[in-house]
Design an enzyme around this catalytic site. Structure first.
Site, short mmCIF file in Angstrom:
data_model
loop_
_atom_site.label_atom_id
_atom_site.label_comp_id
_atom_site.label_asym_id
_atom_site.label_seq_id
_atom_site.Cartn_x
_atom_site.Cartn_y
_atom_site.Cartn_z
N ASP A 102 0.82 -1.20 0.00
CA ASP A 102 0.00 0.00 0.00
C ASP A 102 0.86 1.26 0.00
O ASP A 102 0.65 2.18 -0.77
CB ASP A 102 -0.97 0.01 1.21
CG ASP A 102 -0.27 -0.36 2.53
OD1 ASP A 102 0.96 -0.52 2.56
OD2 ASP A 102 -0.99 -0.47 3.55
N ASP A 105 7.11 3.77 3.28
CA ASP A 105 7.40 4.79 4.27
C ASP A 105 8.88 4.69 4.66
O ASP A 105 9.72 5.33 4.02
CB ASP A 105 6.44 4.59 5.46
CG ASP A 105 6.59 5.62 6.55
OD1 ASP A 105 7.23 6.66 6.29
OD2 ASP A 105 6.07 5.41 7.65
N LYS A 133 6.17 8.09 0.65
CA LYS A 133 6.50 9.33 1.36
C LYS A 133 7.96 9.65 1.05
O LYS A 133 8.85 9.11 1.69
CB LYS A 133 6.32 9.13 2.87
CG LYS A 133 4.87 8.91 3.29
CD LYS A 133 4.75 8.69 4.79
CE LYS A 133 3.31 8.50 5.21
NZ LYS A 133 3.19 8.02 6.61
N PHE A 154 0.33 10.89 8.43
CA PHE A 154 -0.30 9.59 8.61
C PHE A 154 -1.61 9.55 7.82
O PHE A 154 -2.48 10.39 8.00
CB PHE A 154 -0.57 9.32 10.09
CG PHE A 154 -1.01 7.92 10.34
CD1 PHE A 154 -0.06 6.90 10.42
CD2 PHE A 154 -2.35 7.60 10.50
CE1 PHE A 154 -0.45 5.58 10.65
CE2 PHE A 154 -2.75 6.28 10.72
CZ PHE A 154 -1.80 5.28 10.80
N ARG A 167 -9.94 0.85 6.74
CA ARG A 167 -9.36 0.28 5.51
C ARG A 167 -10.32 0.36 4.34
O ARG A 167 -9.92 0.49 3.20
CB ARG A 167 -8.99 -1.19 5.72
CG ARG A 167 -7.84 -1.42 6.67
CD ARG A 167 -7.34 -2.86 6.54
NE ARG A 167 -6.53 -3.29 7.67
CZ ARG A 167 -5.23 -3.09 7.80
NH1 ARG A 167 -4.58 -2.43 6.86
NH2 ARG A 167 -4.57 -3.52 8.85
P1 5GP Z 1 7.49 0.95 5.96
O1 5GP Z 1 7.83 -0.46 6.37
O2 5GP Z 1 7.89 1.33 4.56
O3 5GP Z 1 7.91 1.96 6.98
O4 5GP Z 1 5.95 1.10 6.05
C1 5GP Z 1 5.12 0.31 5.41
C2 5GP Z 1 3.96 -0.08 6.28
O5 5GP Z 1 3.76 0.81 7.39
C3 5GP Z 1 2.76 0.03 5.42
O6 5GP Z 1 2.51 -1.21 4.78
C4 5GP Z 1 1.69 0.43 6.40
O7 5GP Z 1 1.15 -0.74 6.98
C5 5GP Z 1 2.42 1.21 7.48
N1 5GP Z 1 2.34 2.66 7.24
C6 5GP Z 1 3.33 3.51 6.89
N2 5GP Z 1 2.87 4.76 6.75
C7 5GP Z 1 1.55 4.71 7.03
C8 5GP Z 1 0.50 5.69 7.06
O8 5GP Z 1 0.67 6.90 6.80
N3 5GP Z 1 -0.73 5.24 7.39
C9 5GP Z 1 -1.00 3.94 7.70
N4 5GP Z 1 -2.25 3.61 7.99
N5 5GP Z 1 -0.04 2.99 7.66
C10 5GP Z 1 1.21 3.38 7.34
MG MG Z 2 1.10 -2.65 5.57
#
Ligand code: 5GP
Ligand code: MG
Length: 176
Positions: A102, A105, A133, A154, A167
């Site tokens: 999705d 980050d 992001k 967020f 969701r």
């Molecule tokens: P990463 O591992 O790249 O930091 O983040 C990926 C996961 O963190 C995403 O699959 C999601 O589940 C969660 N995540 C990161 N940023 C957001 C956000 O702004 N909103 C939500 N709901 N989940 C996020």
């Molecule tokens: Mg996720």
């Protein structure tokens, strides 16, 4: 709650992405020669709607599978340790994989899942996310197909949750 990307923009962008992704695979010699399906792997739970809408717009051959990756349950504003709790079922040796999440980050989720797929000797792993992001995106991992770059806020909706909820929204919103 404030809408950041409405349903129309999401769906329009997904159609464009499907064309890009089809174009990439049709341009690959192995695809033209073998016509083997691409294994599309969605990262649960956040990728469900993006994956469902994207794959139905693809005209390349596909098989679908899933990985479940989660941080500890609870409110997910703070990044926590990632665990891969369910691995794909399809044989991935020599497979061409398109990994779907999705949002990108910190990159931890895609880094860990890509590593898991590398151990399973997949031939080629491409990645796609609906949202990125860019302020925080690490430089050691790149995403092949990105839907939207968004500010470091967020967000919820279209698969993304806050404490398990929201969701099912058909748009992306910021929570304030
Ligand atoms: P990463 O591992 O790249 O930091 O983040 C990926 C996961 O963190 C995403 O699959 C999601 O589940 C969660 N995540 C990161 N940023 C957001 C956000 O702004 N909103 C939500 N709901 N989940 C996020
Ligand atoms: Mg996720």
């Amino acid at each position: 709650m404030k809408t950041l990307i409405n349903e129309y923009r999401i769906q329009t962008r997904i159609s464009e992405m499907a064309e890009e992704i089809d174009g990439y695979y049709y341009g690959q010699d192995w695809y033209r020669h073998t016509n083997e399906p691409v294994i599309v792997i969605g990262i649960l739970s956040g990728a469900i709607f993006f994956m469902a809408d994207l794959v139905r717009q693809l005209s390349i051959r596909t098989k679908l599978d899933f990985i479940r990756a989660s941080s500890y349950p609870g409110e997910t504003i703070i990044a926590k340790e990632l665990k891969i709790t369910d691995a794909p079922i399809l044989p991935l040796r020599d497979a061409h994989v398109l990994l779907i999440d999705d949002i990108f980050d910190t990159g931890n989720t895609l880094r860990a899942t890509k590593e898991l797929l590398t151990w399973s000797s997949s031939k080629d792993i491409k990645t796609t996310v609906l949202l990125r992001k860019p302020d925080k995106a690490p430089s050691d991992i790149t995403i092949d197909f990105v839907g939207f770059d968004i500010p470091d806020k967020f967000v919820i909706g279209y698969g993304l949750d806050y404490d398990g909820e929201y969701r099912k929204l058909s748009y992306i919103a910021t929570l304030e």
